[in-house]
Write a protein that holds these residues in place. Sequence first.
Motif, mmCIF file in Angstrom:
data_model
loop_
_atom_site.group_PDB
_atom_site.id
_atom_site.type_symbol
_atom_site.label_atom_id
_atom_site.label_comp_id
_atom_site.label_asym_id
_atom_site.label_seq_id
_atom_site.Cartn_x
_atom_site.Cartn_y
_atom_site.Cartn_z
ATOM 1 N N ARG A 17 -36.030 -23.503 -29.491
ATOM 2 C CA ARG A 17 -35.867 -23.429 -30.486
ATOM 3 C C ARG A 17 -34.539 -21.925 -30.559
ATOM 4 O O ARG A 17 -34.774 -21.401 -30.375
ATOM 5 C CB ARG A 17 -35.541 -23.527 -32.176
ATOM 6 C CG ARG A 17 -36.740 -25.167 -32.608
ATOM 7 C CD ARG A 17 -37.254 -25.306 -33.344
ATOM 8 N NE ARG A 17 -36.150 -25.043 -34.223
ATOM 9 C CZ ARG A 17 -35.507 -26.733 -34.997
ATOM 10 N NH1 ARG A 17 -36.163 -27.386 -34.328
ATOM 11 N NH2 ARG A 17 -34.489 -26.759 -35.801
ATOM 12 N N ASP A 19 -32.934 -21.350 -33.670
ATOM 13 C CA ASP A 19 -32.362 -20.869 -35.231
ATOM 14 C C ASP A 19 -33.910 -20.275 -35.496
ATOM 15 O O ASP A 19 -34.111 -20.952 -36.653
ATOM 16 C CB ASP A 19 -32.159 -22.043 -35.944
ATOM 17 C CG ASP A 19 -33.137 -23.341 -35.517
ATOM 18 O OD1 ASP A 19 -33.660 -23.321 -34.636
ATOM 19 O OD2 ASP A 19 -32.876 -24.407 -36.446
ATOM 20 N N TYR A 35 -33.703 -19.708 -44.675
ATOM 21 C CA TYR A 35 -35.010 -20.094 -44.876
ATOM 22 C C TYR A 35 -36.390 -20.098 -45.874
ATOM 23 O O TYR A 35 -36.461 -21.145 -46.124
ATOM 24 C CB TYR A 35 -35.437 -19.225 -43.419
ATOM 25 C CG TYR A 35 -36.506 -20.088 -42.714
ATOM 26 C CD1 TYR A 35 -36.886 -20.578 -41.989
ATOM 27 C CD2 TYR A 35 -37.919 -18.972 -42.676
ATOM 28 C CE1 TYR A 35 -37.743 -21.326 -41.960
ATOM 29 C CE2 TYR A 35 -39.122 -19.594 -42.135
ATOM 30 C CZ TYR A 35 -39.238 -20.778 -40.991
ATOM 31 O OH TYR A 35 -39.485 -21.482 -40.673
ATOM 32 N N ALA A 38 -35.071 -23.263 -48.081
ATOM 33 C CA ALA A 38 -35.688 -24.514 -47.440
ATOM 34 C C ALA A 38 -36.931 -24.611 -47.932
ATOM 35 O O ALA A 38 -37.475 -25.170 -48.248
ATOM 36 C CB ALA A 38 -35.151 -24.454 -45.781
ATOM 37 N N GLU A 39 -37.946 -23.283 -47.633
ATOM 38 C CA GLU A 39 -39.382 -23.457 -47.477
ATOM 39 C C GLU A 39 -40.254 -22.953 -48.495
ATOM 40 O O GLU A 39 -41.335 -23.182 -48.902
ATOM 41 C CB GLU A 39 -39.988 -22.344 -46.587
ATOM 42 C CG GLU A 39 -39.524 -22.915 -45.325
ATOM 43 C CD GLU A 39 -40.111 -23.828 -44.244
ATOM 44 O OE1 GLU A 39 -41.569 -24.049 -44.793
ATOM 45 O OE2 GLU A 39 -39.694 -25.260 -44.097
ATOM 46 N N GLY A 43 -43.656 -24.648 -48.862
ATOM 47 C CA GLY A 43 -43.172 -24.419 -47.598
ATOM 48 C C GLY A 43 -44.687 -22.386 -47.961
ATOM 49 O O GLY A 43 -44.294 -22.540 -49.279
ATOM 50 N N SER A 292 -43.055 -28.189 -35.317
ATOM 51 C CA SER A 292 -41.899 -28.585 -36.806
ATOM 52 C C SER A 292 -40.665 -27.773 -36.847
ATOM 53 O O SER A 292 -40.696 -27.008 -35.790
ATOM 54 C CB SER A 292 -43.076 -27.851 -38.032
ATOM 55 O OG SER A 292 -42.044 -27.435 -39.062
ATOM 56 N N ALA A 293 -39.560 -28.597 -37.047
ATOM 57 C CA ALA A 293 -38.238 -28.051 -37.032
ATOM 58 C C ALA A 293 -37.968 -26.702 -38.088
ATOM 59 O O ALA A 293 -37.516 -25.574 -37.341
ATOM 60 C CB ALA A 293 -36.682 -28.816 -37.107
ATOM 61 N N ARG A 294 -38.669 -26.442 -38.969
ATOM 62 C CA ARG A 294 -38.860 -25.290 -40.140
ATOM 63 C C ARG A 294 -39.138 -24.541 -39.730
ATOM 64 O O ARG A 294 -39.082 -23.622 -40.020
ATOM 65 C CB ARG A 294 -39.018 -25.846 -41.887
ATOM 66 C CG ARG A 294 -37.583 -27.029 -42.256
ATOM 67 C CD ARG A 294 -37.083 -26.895 -42.883
ATOM 68 N NE ARG A 294 -36.211 -27.714 -43.370
ATOM 69 C CZ ARG A 294 -34.273 -27.351 -43.413
ATOM 70 N NH1 ARG A 294 -34.266 -26.053 -42.697
ATOM 71 N NH2 ARG A 294 -33.763 -27.985 -43.988
ATOM 72 N N ARG A 295 -40.882 -24.944 -39.516
ATOM 73 C CA ARG A 295 -41.637 -23.566 -38.698
ATOM 74 C C ARG A 295 -42.497 -23.917 -37.939
ATOM 75 O O ARG A 295 -43.182 -25.068 -37.393
ATOM 76 C CB ARG A 295 -43.124 -23.514 -40.190
ATOM 77 C CG ARG A 295 -42.352 -23.264 -40.962
ATOM 78 C CD ARG A 295 -43.557 -23.260 -41.875
ATOM 79 N NE ARG A 295 -44.815 -22.797 -41.884
ATOM 80 C CZ ARG A 295 -45.174 -21.342 -41.712
ATOM 81 N NH1 ARG A 295 -44.633 -20.406 -41.994
ATOM 82 N NH2 ARG A 295 -46.684 -20.896 -40.952
#
Length: 319
Positions: A17, A19, A35, A38-39, A43, A292-295
């Motif tokens: 990734r 980002d 971030y 978002a989390e 999260g 996971s895209a976020r983490r």
Amino acid sequence: RRRTGAVVNYAEDVHLREDVPCGCALCGTCANDAYVRAEGEGGHPVGTPLGADATHYLVPDADAIADHVDFLEMPRSAENVIVLGSEVRRVHARRDARLSRRIRNVHNDRRRSVRMFPNEHCAHTSVVAAARRSGGGAENIPNPTFSVFHDPVLRAAAWYAGKVRGAFPVVVLSETRAEILRGGGGGGAVGDAAGLGGLDKAGIAAEMRRRLPPGVEVLSASEYFPRFHAHDADAMGAFESWREAVETAASEGIEPGTSGSRKRAFPPHWDAEAVAAGLEDGDLIRGTIRVSARRPEEATVRIGKEGDGEGGDEDVDDG
Ligand SMILES: [Zn+2]
């Protein structure tokens, strides 16, 4: 069914990734704040655990993480620490459950000034991506070597040095790398892998020093602790205990540590034969990974081949 666990590096060439936030307060390019937002709900906020007013950022290699876990557990002493996914994976490979748990408790604690950085899943720090850009295929990567392109620790440290732009050093804590820089250690083998086969150890050390990225320093514990923690009794106490253990072990002719892996800078990865044997024996289970895209340090693994509903009863091997 699904399980959540650490992502192993087999997936890295597919799931790199661009980002992944660095968590550094001085960084102008990562969306560290976005971030957090978002989390924030449910999260784990990441934010910027790495401060702007640091004396240094610390990047311990796998051996340093294992050797200095007492220090890393001290929240007021071990600040601005970057724990790399590649190194944590090597620590877990020691199969020391207690050590693994202690390391997890450090890097999962969001109150600490510690950034668990999944360097193998970040396009800027993955050594696989570096090899691909330099023209070699992923299958042609030599063993990790002491160079910013092949050494995941140095590569990540160089990336962070670019973030802090000389405000303070990014310190790699590594006995093996520090020894090579001094002209000792396994210079021969490392030099061969780095294309420096014609040089003696002193020549290799000089070449390695020349290749060190600006803003990155490689220190042994005996250099690091007196320089950065001289007035911190807790940190110095942990360091002295470690040094005494190393000296005692040396005088008794044995390697310190739980697995003797201090001898090797880079424990070997699973090879194809071992994986095939493990699948045959049932020690390993085949599954499909979804990152996971976020983490990106987290992923789910669906047990079984794609499309068949069968699952095993054992845990996924996340070593
Ligand atoms: Zn950043």
